[in-house]
Design a protein around this motif. Structure first.
Motif, PDB file in Angstrom:
ATOM      1  N   PRO A   1       0.848  -1.199   0.000  1.00 45.80           N
ATOM      2  CA  PRO A   1       0.000   0.000   0.000  1.00 45.80           C
ATOM      3  C   PRO A   1       0.880   1.244   0.000  1.00 45.80           C
ATOM      4  CG  PRO A   1      -0.680  -1.561   1.699  1.00 45.80           C
ATOM      5  CD  PRO A   1       0.647  -2.027   1.191  1.00 45.80           C
ATOM      6  N   LEU A   2       0.357   2.342  -0.512  1.00 43.35           N
ATOM      7  CA  LEU A   2       1.167   3.548  -0.644  1.00 43.35           C
ATOM      8  C   LEU A   2       1.664   4.045   0.713  1.00 43.35           C
ATOM      9  CD1 LEU A   2       2.221   5.371  -2.878  1.00 43.35           C
ATOM     10  CD2 LEU A   2       0.263   6.869  -2.488  1.00 43.35           C
ATOM     11  N   LYS A   3       0.877   3.864   1.765  1.00 38.40           N
ATOM     12  CA  LYS A   3       1.297   4.298   3.095  1.00 38.40           C
ATOM     13  C   LYS A   3       2.558   3.558   3.537  1.00 38.40           C
ATOM     14  CE  LYS A   3      -1.870   5.282   6.027  1.00 38.40           C
ATOM     15  NZ  LYS A   3      -2.989   5.214   7.013  1.00 38.40           N
ATOM     16  N   MET A   4       2.636   2.248   3.237  1.00 37.86           N
ATOM     17  CA  MET A   4       3.815   1.468   3.590  1.00 37.86           C
ATOM     18  C   MET A   4       5.007   1.833   2.713  1.00 37.86           C
ATOM     19  SD  MET A   4       2.353  -2.341   4.507  1.00 37.86           S
ATOM     20  CE  MET A   4       4.037  -2.862   4.878  1.00 37.86           C
TER      21      MET A   4
ATOM     22  N   GLN B   1       8.563   2.989   4.259  1.00 36.67           N
ATOM     23  CA  GLN B   1       9.840   2.340   3.940  1.00 36.67           C
ATOM     24  C   GLN B   1      10.856   3.319   3.371  1.00 36.67           C
ATOM     25  OE1 GLN B   1      10.329  -1.386   2.150  1.00 36.67           O
ATOM     26  NE2 GLN B   1       8.581  -2.373   3.148  1.00 36.67           N
ATOM     27  N   LEU B   2      10.373   4.317   2.629  1.00 37.39           N
ATOM     28  CA  LEU B   2      11.282   5.283   2.008  1.00 37.39           C
ATOM     29  C   LEU B   2      11.539   6.491   2.908  1.00 37.39           C
ATOM     30  CD1 LEU B   2       9.971   5.243  -1.677  1.00 37.39           C
ATOM     31  CD2 LEU B   2      11.980   4.075  -0.742  1.00 37.39           C
ATOM     32  N   GLY B   3      10.836   6.561   4.036  1.00 34.15           N
ATOM     33  CA  GLY B   3      11.040   7.669   4.949  1.00 34.15           C
ATOM     34  C   GLY B   3      10.529   8.998   4.429  1.00 34.15           C
ATOM     35  N   ILE B   4       9.412   8.943   3.689  1.00 34.72           N
ATOM     36  CA  ILE B   4       8.828  10.169   3.141  1.00 34.72           C
ATOM     37  C   ILE B   4       7.369  10.234   3.566  1.00 34.72           C
ATOM     38  CG2 ILE B   4      10.386  10.270   1.163  1.00 34.72           C
ATOM     39  CD1 ILE B   4       8.254   8.991  -0.544  1.00 34.72           C
ATOM     40  N   ALA B   5       6.773  11.403   3.413  1.00 35.17           N
ATOM     41  CA  ALA B   5       5.375  11.573   3.785  1.00 35.17           C
ATOM     42  C   ALA B   5       4.476  10.842   2.788  1.00 35.17           C
ATOM     43  CB  ALA B   5       5.018  13.056   3.803  1.00 35.17           C
ATOM     44  N   HIS B   6       3.295  10.445   3.278  1.00 32.10           N
ATOM     45  CA  HIS B   6       2.335   9.779   2.393  1.00 32.10           C
ATOM     46  C   HIS B   6       1.977  10.675   1.213  1.00 32.10           C
ATOM     47  CE1 HIS B   6      -1.766   8.535   1.115  1.00 32.10           C
ATOM     48  NE2 HIS B   6      -1.263   7.322   1.289  1.00 32.10           N
ATOM     49  N   SER B   7       1.798  11.966   1.474  1.00 29.16           N
ATOM     50  CA  SER B   7       1.455  12.902   0.405  1.00 29.16           C
ATOM     51  C   SER B   7       2.575  12.996  -0.626  1.00 29.16           C
ATOM     52  CB  SER B   7       1.152  14.284   0.983  1.00 29.16           C
ATOM     53  OG  SER B   7       2.279  14.793   1.688  1.00 29.16           O
ATOM     54  N   THR B   8       3.824  12.909  -0.165  1.00 29.11           N
ATOM     55  CA  THR B   8       4.964  12.948  -1.090  1.00 29.11           C
ATOM     56  C   THR B   8       4.988  11.697  -1.957  1.00 29.11           C
ATOM     57  OG1 THR B   8       6.245  14.233   0.499  1.00 29.11           O
ATOM     58  CG2 THR B   8       7.475  13.142  -1.259  1.00 29.11           C
ATOM     59  N   ALA B   9       4.726  10.547  -1.351  1.00 31.29           N
ATOM     60  CA  ALA B   9       4.683   9.299  -2.113  1.00 31.29           C
ATOM     61  C   ALA B   9       3.586   9.373  -3.167  1.00 31.29           C
ATOM     62  CB  ALA B   9       4.445   8.124  -1.179  1.00 31.29           C
ATOM     63  N   ARG B  10       2.443   9.959  -2.799  1.00 35.09           N
ATOM     64  CA  ARG B  10       1.347  10.098  -3.764  1.00 35.09           C
ATOM     65  C   ARG B  10       1.761  11.005  -4.923  1.00 35.09           C
ATOM     66  NH1 ARG B  10      -4.150   9.369  -3.503  1.00 35.09           N
ATOM     67  NH2 ARG B  10      -4.097   9.003  -1.261  1.00 35.09           N
ATOM     68  N   GLU B  11       2.488  12.081  -4.613  1.00 35.88           N
ATOM     69  CA  GLU B  11       2.957  12.984  -5.667  1.00 35.88           C
ATOM     70  C   GLU B  11       3.900  12.252  -6.629  1.00 35.88           C
ATOM     71  OE1 GLU B  11       4.740  16.329  -3.809  1.00 35.88           O
ATOM     72  OE2 GLU B  11       2.873  17.059  -2.912  1.00 35.88           O
ATOM     73  N   TYR B  12       4.801  11.434  -6.068  1.00 32.13           N
ATOM     74  CA  TYR B  12       5.690  10.634  -6.927  1.00 32.13           C
ATOM     75  C   TYR B  12       4.872   9.709  -7.823  1.00 32.13           C
ATOM     76  CZ  TYR B  12      10.120  11.921  -4.657  1.00 32.13           C
ATOM     77  OH  TYR B  12      11.238  12.589  -4.210  1.00 32.13           O
TER      78      TYR B  12
ATOM     79  N   SER C   1      -0.753 -12.295  -9.367  1.00 29.97           N
ATOM     80  CA  SER C   1      -1.733 -11.222  -9.488  1.00 29.97           C
ATOM     81  C   SER C   1      -1.511 -10.202  -8.395  1.00 29.97           C
ATOM     82  CB  SER C   1      -3.160 -11.786  -9.385  1.00 29.97           C
ATOM     83  OG  SER C   1      -4.105 -10.754  -9.362  1.00 29.97           O
ATOM     84  N   VAL C   2      -1.537  -8.940  -8.780  1.00 31.65           N
ATOM     85  CA  VAL C   2      -1.516  -7.860  -7.794  1.00 31.65           C
ATOM     86  C   VAL C   2      -2.814  -7.082  -7.977  1.00 31.65           C
ATOM     87  CG1 VAL C   2      -0.404  -5.747  -7.073  1.00 31.65           C
ATOM     88  CG2 VAL C   2       0.984  -7.682  -7.808  1.00 31.65           C
ATOM     89  N   GLY C   3      -3.657  -7.132  -6.980  1.00 30.70           N
ATOM     90  CA  GLY C   3      -4.956  -6.501  -7.095  1.00 30.70           C
ATOM     91  C   GLY C   3      -4.844  -4.992  -7.184  1.00 30.70           C
ATOM     92  N   ASP C   4      -5.796  -4.380  -7.874  1.00 27.10           N
ATOM     93  CA  ASP C   4      -5.817  -2.930  -7.957  1.00 27.10           C
ATOM     94  C   ASP C   4      -6.512  -2.383  -6.733  1.00 27.10           C
ATOM     95  OD1 ASP C   4      -7.437  -0.493 -10.087  1.00 27.10           O
ATOM     96  OD2 ASP C   4      -5.678  -0.341  -8.797  1.00 27.10           O
ATOM     97  N   ARG C   5      -5.729  -2.196  -5.676  1.00 27.42           N
ATOM     98  CA  ARG C   5      -6.289  -1.712  -4.429  1.00 27.42           C
ATOM     99  C   ARG C   5      -6.262  -0.184  -4.341  1.00 27.42           C
ATOM    100  NH1 ARG C   5      -3.326  -6.324  -3.069  1.00 27.42           N
ATOM    101  NH2 ARG C   5      -1.452  -5.126  -2.587  1.00 27.42           N
ATOM    102  N   GLY C   6      -5.822   0.443  -5.420  1.00 22.60           N
ATOM    103  CA  GLY C   6      -5.811   1.898  -5.436  1.00 22.60           C
ATOM    104  C   GLY C   6      -4.727   2.465  -4.568  1.00 22.60           C
ATOM    105  N   VAL C   7      -4.820   3.760  -4.248  1.00 22.40           N
ATOM    106  CA  VAL C   7      -3.804   4.424  -3.459  1.00 22.40           C
ATOM    107  C   VAL C   7      -4.369   4.802  -2.089  1.00 22.40           C
ATOM    108  CG1 VAL C   7      -2.627   5.259  -5.467  1.00 22.40           C
ATOM    109  CG2 VAL C   7      -4.391   6.677  -4.431  1.00 22.40           C
TER     110      VAL C   7
END
Length: 235
Positions: A174-177, A181-192, A229-235
């Motif tokens: 999930p994007l939060k994880m 793991q990368l030590g960045i904010a969730h919002s930053t990961a979403r921007e990437y 299979s990797v399900g489309d669980r969205g962000v």
């Protein structure tokens, strides 16, 4: 990149039969595929010589998988055919002779879920149909060859951090994880992630879902070839 043949899945285990459409301008191929599908417990909704004839025959119904030949006698373009049949809500499995690398690459770029050679054993073709019907990413030697043969396929220029985000996210986290793991904010990961999707759109390889991003990551060597299979669980 590893290359593996998907394991066959018994349709009896599914709640309803896999619904299949077939497009091939050779009657013998259509009949052979139809018989193989029906023997495997799949339901063939339409078998037609052209993509348009298949769409007309479906009359608004959707298949789980449409098995599509690349080169049809009506002179239609590969990209147009993939878009046309995919527009019915069906996944597209390319079924073609192995030496048409450029056409295979074009079909994959247009959104086909994978390619299976006409020289493959019937059991392998049926396993590929089942794999694509489940929404799995179908990777094999023919898919990899089509990608490797055309350097234009890998034009998306991702930065190091973007590749890191794509690697973790497409692997199933999930994007939060991913952010953790990368030590960045969730919002930053979403921007990437948003930037990654924009870059793929810009080179004609849109990736709106998580499964699409997995395919792009495999295509560009960010992840090894996968048959899971990797399900489309969205962000």
């Amino acid at each position: 990149m590893s290359h593996a043949t998907p394991d066959p899945v018994s349709p009896a285990l599914a709640e309803s039969p896999v619904r299949v459409g077939i497009v091939d301008d050779h009657e013998s191929v259509r009949l052979g595929l139809q018989a193989a599908c029906e023997n495997s417990g799949y339901e063939v909704l339409v078998a037609a010589a052209t993509a348009q004839a298949l769409v007309d025959g479906l009359a608004g119904r959707a298949c789980d998988v449409i098995v599509l030949d690349l080169s049809l006698g009506d002179g239609s373009r590969v990209t147009d055919n993939v878009h046309l049949v995919a527009g019915t809500g069906s996944a597209v499995l390319v079924h073609s002779i192995a030496d048409r690398v450029a056409l295979v690459r074009e079909a994959l770029a247009a959104g086909a879920a994978g390619v299976i050679p006409k020289s493959s054993p019937t059991t392998t073709v049926m396993a590929a149909v089942a794999s694509v019907a489940r929404g799995d990413v179908l990777n094999n030697l023919e898919w990899a060859t089509a990608i490797d043969a055309d350097c234009d396929f890998a034009k998306a220029q991702l930065g190091r951090r973007e590749r890191d985000v794509l690697h973790l996210y497409a692997s199933g986290l999930p994007l939060k994880m991913v952010a953790s793991q990368l030590g960045i904010a969730h919002s930053t990961a979403r921007e990437y992630l948003d930037r990654i999707r924009v870059k793929y759109v810009e080179v004609g390889r849109p990736a709106p879902t998580k499964v699409d991003l997995l395919r792009r990551a495999v295509e560009d060597g960010i992840l090894p070839g996968l048959d899971a299979s990797v399900g489309d669980r969205g962000v």
